[in-house]
Write an enzyme that holds these catalytic residues in place. Structure first.
Site, PDB file in Angstrom:
ATOM      1  N   GLU A  33       2.721  -8.246  -6.040  1.00  0.00           N
ATOM      2  CA  GLU A  33       3.909  -8.515  -5.240  1.00  0.00           C
ATOM      3  C   GLU A  33       3.685  -8.319  -3.750  1.00  0.00           C
ATOM      4  O   GLU A  33       4.242  -9.028  -2.933  1.00  0.00           O
ATOM      5  CB  GLU A  33       5.059  -7.628  -5.715  1.00  0.00           C
ATOM      6  N   ASP A 106       4.787  -5.568 -10.818  1.00  0.00           N
ATOM      7  CA  ASP A 106       5.176  -4.223 -11.253  1.00  0.00           C
ATOM      8  C   ASP A 106       5.654  -4.186 -12.705  1.00  0.00           C
ATOM      9  O   ASP A 106       6.230  -5.149 -13.202  1.00  0.00           O
ATOM     10  CB  ASP A 106       6.321  -3.691 -10.374  1.00  0.00           C
ATOM     11  N   ASP A 108       8.286  -3.210 -14.252  1.00  0.00           N
ATOM     12  CA  ASP A 108       9.706  -2.899 -14.413  1.00  0.00           C
ATOM     13  C   ASP A 108      10.430  -4.229 -14.603  1.00  0.00           C
ATOM     14  O   ASP A 108       9.789  -5.276 -14.685  1.00  0.00           O
ATOM     15  CB  ASP A 108      10.253  -2.081 -13.229  1.00  0.00           C
ATOM     16  N   GLU A 110      12.345  -6.111 -12.723  1.00  0.00           N
ATOM     17  CA  GLU A 110      12.171  -7.134 -11.702  1.00  0.00           C
ATOM     18  C   GLU A 110      10.742  -7.665 -11.701  1.00  0.00           C
ATOM     19  O   GLU A 110      10.519  -8.858 -11.531  1.00  0.00           O
ATOM     20  CB  GLU A 110      12.546  -6.579 -10.321  1.00  0.00           C
ATOM     21  N   TYR A 311       3.023   3.324  -1.952  1.00  0.00           N
ATOM     22  CA  TYR A 311       4.200   2.476  -1.842  1.00  0.00           C
ATOM     23  C   TYR A 311       5.487   3.273  -1.607  1.00  0.00           C
ATOM     24  O   TYR A 311       5.707   4.304  -2.225  1.00  0.00           O
ATOM     25  CB  TYR A 311       4.329   1.640  -3.111  1.00  0.00           C
ATOM     26  N   ARG A 313       8.766   2.230  -1.798  1.00  0.00           N
ATOM     27  CA  ARG A 313      10.000   1.959  -2.541  1.00  0.00           C
ATOM     28  C   ARG A 313       9.768   2.347  -3.997  1.00  0.00           C
ATOM     29  O   ARG A 313       9.287   1.553  -4.797  1.00  0.00           O
ATOM     30  CB  ARG A 313      10.387   0.487  -2.410  1.00  0.00           C
ATOM     31  N   HIS A 356       6.013   2.746  -9.897  1.00  0.00           N
ATOM     32  CA  HIS A 356       5.035   3.205  -8.914  1.00  0.00           C
ATOM     33  C   HIS A 356       4.854   4.712  -9.000  1.00  0.00           C
ATOM     34  O   HIS A 356       5.558   5.389  -9.716  1.00  0.00           O
ATOM     35  CB  HIS A 356       5.509   2.846  -7.498  1.00  0.00           C
TER      36      HIS A 356
END
Length: 801
Positions: A33, A106, A108, A110, A311, A313, A356
């Site tokens: 991403e 990632d 998850d 999303e 990371y 976020r 993350h």
DNA sequence: CAGTGAGCGAGCTTCCGCTTGACTT
């Protein structure tokens, strides 16, 4: 000639061959991403792997249409947004040339959806596409991931589609209701509306809060220790309700003897906090560095891109094994092995997806970094927090001294803390030095039975505090507790509710109030009345009139959406979708039917919500005056609209509110616009517009300065302002960095986004890494001639007329 | 963008989550 041509042909063919081999040479295309992540991973994987990034989501529902087919099982229509088309077609080309495509977004909801969108949009082939996941960016994690690829999990993708469609339906059906019933351009959504509700309800609590007061009683004792006199403070554990009680107590203390009655020592320990997540980083940076949440994220982004931190976020407090061992080494080196305690933290926050690691320094042996002040400060905060989280507990001892008063049953109590072993506090204490050094209560060495010399006893009237208003960071904390919003949206949400003018961030100074203080000194009692400023709110969020009216309207009509548990409840259903227990579209159908019915009902039956308040009657005419929300914000209205009468209106200034504005203040507003008389045979009028007070003359506008009062400004001053502006000419409010006497078409200007070039009224970008002040005229012309640097004029999207 | 305060009417606004640049006086 022929030979030369032949040579040319040869070179050309070799070149073409090479190009061809380069094209089919991509064995493995990995898509992640973030570009920063791509760069790191590429280093681990070697030359057989090309790593590219998708820059987040690559497709979304249409911005202008609902994008959800209500008649066909809520089937979403996705499009690639304009600014992504170029990137997507490049990825598509690369994918075609690759033997294998690895979707490494990632792990998850999303991330899974991004992989699926990539698969669809790039037209990937099933047999040459692998889905892989890793939670930490380390060589082992990545190579392990490559060894166990899987396929895209459509259940998780469907959970994301459900989330996306639900948010779209709520946002795009609720907002238009507000346009009709409150004011155009407003917005409502699952996250933002609840955020505003929290502020509105806190404000209500503050309004009804009744402050009570009581007397806090403090005694200061003098002790001789090592031939020096020191003092310490003890307090009465209970507060005295009235001044009478406080006086009576102090009177009893006249001529009393004070004896150490008991000394109790209890050991205890303190543990460090877990390393940062997005939310806790925002809170700490706000408290310790005074950063707004948006700045924290900007600075963190820079640190991340520079490779200094992981990371930023994230909702996870987890650290990779590699990080744990690096931290251990660093602590051992700096402080010794007795300071090491390796800890694994468990994420407690609701709805955490843990794709993350926690936010930590990439390398723990960098205690500080190069960079500007803000970057350095934030980095050091992250370093300390992460290091401390892997250090041993601090061991402390709490000492409680009870002091007997010979004339009464009450006893004074003094409490102090002593550090026996610093542990992780070593890292924090160092950081405290530059802050205001709040020395913890020092207790002298005294023993049971010692008689104490009284210096004075102080009874001070203290008032109970209303619940605190939210700061940006404390609102984020609350949202996270409720499981509302995600790390990537906390900062944008805070800015959205301010942009919509539901909320303002302000510092409001408190009011001064008096309080009583009684002192007993040298056996004499003295009463005093003092004053203090209380209730000053620094950088707090206040709901506006619009925010309040909208929230009350939504609560009245859509209480289920505004429910603090709404998100948590739908999240449970998303989880069921993710596990394949229920169908995503039937879940949405169950939600949508009653929701849409309420929308229709509200549009038909609900009154317009304006928050209208009758202020009184206009003197002279007796006409009713109201404060309310109008089409363009809060206004004062004189008279009701009838066939004959048109009411008069005036906008309310930003610092006034419907609830508190008085009739007198409202009347003042109608003194504008005010005619000042003529200048050059044309009328000058003074008024207050969107950008503050101004003088209008000959159809042109001239801003008043901050010191000019639009109600009082004189005709002479107005003329002065007009003439000054005329002299200043066009460039008055722009800063010229550099001009060239040999060519006055070229100028270097300093704007909101840094330096830029102007050539014949066109703007040009200055390439990165070039010092604007040092540019020569020749260099400027080179930039101007480069088609790349010409700034693209944004199309004016607003339709004329 | 320096007014307005409606609604026969034109046309527009808006969500939440992933990600970075590009933005322009």
């Amino acid at each position: 000639m022929i030979r030369i041509n032949g040579l040319k042909c040869f070179i050309l063919s070799v070149y073409l061959q090479k190009l061809e081999t380069i094209q089919i040479m991509i064995k493995n295309l990995v898509i992640v991403e973030s570009p920063a992540k791509a760069k790191t991973i590429e280093k681990f994987l070697g030359k057989d792997f090309t790593v590219k990034s998708s820059f987040g989501h690559i497709r979304d529902l249409s911005k202008t249409q609902l994008g959800v087919d209500l008649l066909n099982n809520f089937q979403p229509t996705y499009e690639v947004p304009k600014d992504k088309t170029k990137m997507v077609s490049e990825l598509k080309k690369l994918a075609k040339e690759s033997e294998t495509v690895w979707l490494a977004t990632d792990e998850d909801r999303e991330g899974e959806a991004i992989s699926w969108h990539l698969y669809e949009a790039l037209g990937l082939k099933k047999n040459k596409t692998h889905r892989i996941v890793f939670h930490e960016i380390t060589k082992t994690a990545i190579t392990e991931a490559i060894e166990k690829p899987r396929t895209i999990d459509m259940n998780i993708v469907n959970a994301q589609q459900a989330r996306r469609v639900l948010d779209r339906l709520v946002g795009y059906e609720l907002s238009p209701v507000l346009w009709r019933k409150v004011k155009p351009s407003l917005s409502a959504g699952r996250v933002q509306s609840v955020a505003v509700r929290l502020l509105v309800e806190r404000e209500d609590e503050i309004k009804v809060f009744k402050s009570t007061s009581a007397f806090k009683v403090q005694a200061i004792f003098l002790v001789n220790e090592n031939e020096k006199t020191t003092s310490f403070t003890a307090e009465l554990p209970q507060r005295l309700k009235t001044k009478k009680e406080a006086l009576a107590f102090l009177e009893k203390c006249i001529d009393a003897v004070f004896t150490v009655y008991d000394i109790e020592k209890t050991p205890f320990s303190k543990s460090p906090a877990p390393p940062f997540t997005t939310s806790t980083l925002q809170q700490e940076a706000s408290r310790k560095l005074g950063f707004p949440v948006a700045r924290t994220m900007q600075v963190a982004q820079q640190l991340y891109e520079a490779g200094y931190i992981t990371y930023m976020r994230t909702d996870s407090v987890n650290l990779s094994n590699m990080a744990l061992s690096m931290a251990k080494d660093e602590i051992t080196n700096q402080f010794g092995s007795e300071y090491v305690k390796t800890r694994k933290y468990q994420t407690k926050s609701k709805g955490a997806q843990e794709a993350h690691e926690a936010i930590r320094p990439t390398y723990f042996n960098n205690q500080t970094i190069e960079g500007d002040g803000q970057n350095k400060k934030l980095y050091e905060l992250i370093w300390k927090r992460a290091i401390a989280s892997q250090m041993s507990d601090a061991k402390l001892e709490r000492t409680t001294i009870t002091i007997d008063i010979s004339t009464t049953e009450e006893k004074f109590v003094s409490k102090g803390e002593k550090i026996l072993f610093e542990g992780f506090l070593k890292v924090y204490i160092e950081s405290k030095d530059d802050e205001d050094d709040e020395s913890s209560e020092y207790l002298p060495s005294i023993s049971k039975g010692d008689k104490l010399n009284l210096q004075e006893i102080l009874a001070i009237q203290r008032f109970s505090q209303h619940p605190p208003r939210y700061t940006e960071a404390s609102l984020v904390k609350k949202l996270e507790e409720l499981g509302i919003g995600r790390p990537s949206t906390y900062a944008p949400t805070i800015s959205t509710i301010q942009k919509r003018e539901y909320v303002v961030k302000e510092t409001r100074t408190g009011i001064s109030r008096s309080f009583d203080q009684i002192v007993l000194k040298n056996n004499k009692i003295k009463e005093e009345t003092k004053t203090e400023v209380f209730g000053t709110e620094t950088n707090k969020l206040f709901p506006t009139d619009i925010g309040t009216v909208v929230t009350k309207f939504l609560i009245e009509n859509f209480i289920n959406i505004l429910d603090y548990n709404f998100t948590a409840n739908v999240e449970k259903e998303f989880d069921d979708v993710a596990q394949g227990l229920i169908q995503w579209n039937s879940m949405i159908a169950k939600f949508y039917a009653p929701f849409h019915e309420t929308v229709e009902k509200t549009i038909l039956h609900s009154e317009k919500a304006s928050g209208e308040r009758l202020l009184g009657q206009e003197p002279g005419t007796g006409t009713n005056m109201y404060a309310k929300i109008g089409r363009f914000g809060p206004i004062i209205q004189i008279g009701e609209k009838t066939d004959e009468i048109k009411p008069r209106f005036a906008s309310m200034p930003k610092d006034q509110s419907i609830e508190t504005i008085t009739l007198e203040q409202a009347l003042e507003l109608f003194r504008l616009p005010r005619s000042l008389g003529n200048f050059e045979d044309l009328e000058m009028t003074v008024a207050v517009g969107r950008f503050g007070p101004y003088v209008k003359h000959d159809g042109k506008f001239f801003s008043l300065s901050k010191t000019d009062d639009p109600y009082e400004v004189s005709i002479e001053r107005a003329i002065e302002i007009i003439q000054k502006k005329r002299e200043g000419g066009e460039t008055s409010n722009k800063t010229i960095l550099k001009e060239f006497p040999e060519n006055d078409d070229v100028k270097i200007m300093n704007g909101r986004y840094g330096a830029y070039l102007v050539y014949k009224k066109e703007n040009y970008k200055i390439p990165k890494g070039v010092k604007a002040e040092n540019l020569s005229l020749d260099a400027c012309i080179k930039i101007i001639e480069d088609p790349e640097s010409k700034s693209k004029k944004k199309k004016f999207t607003r339709k004329s007329k």
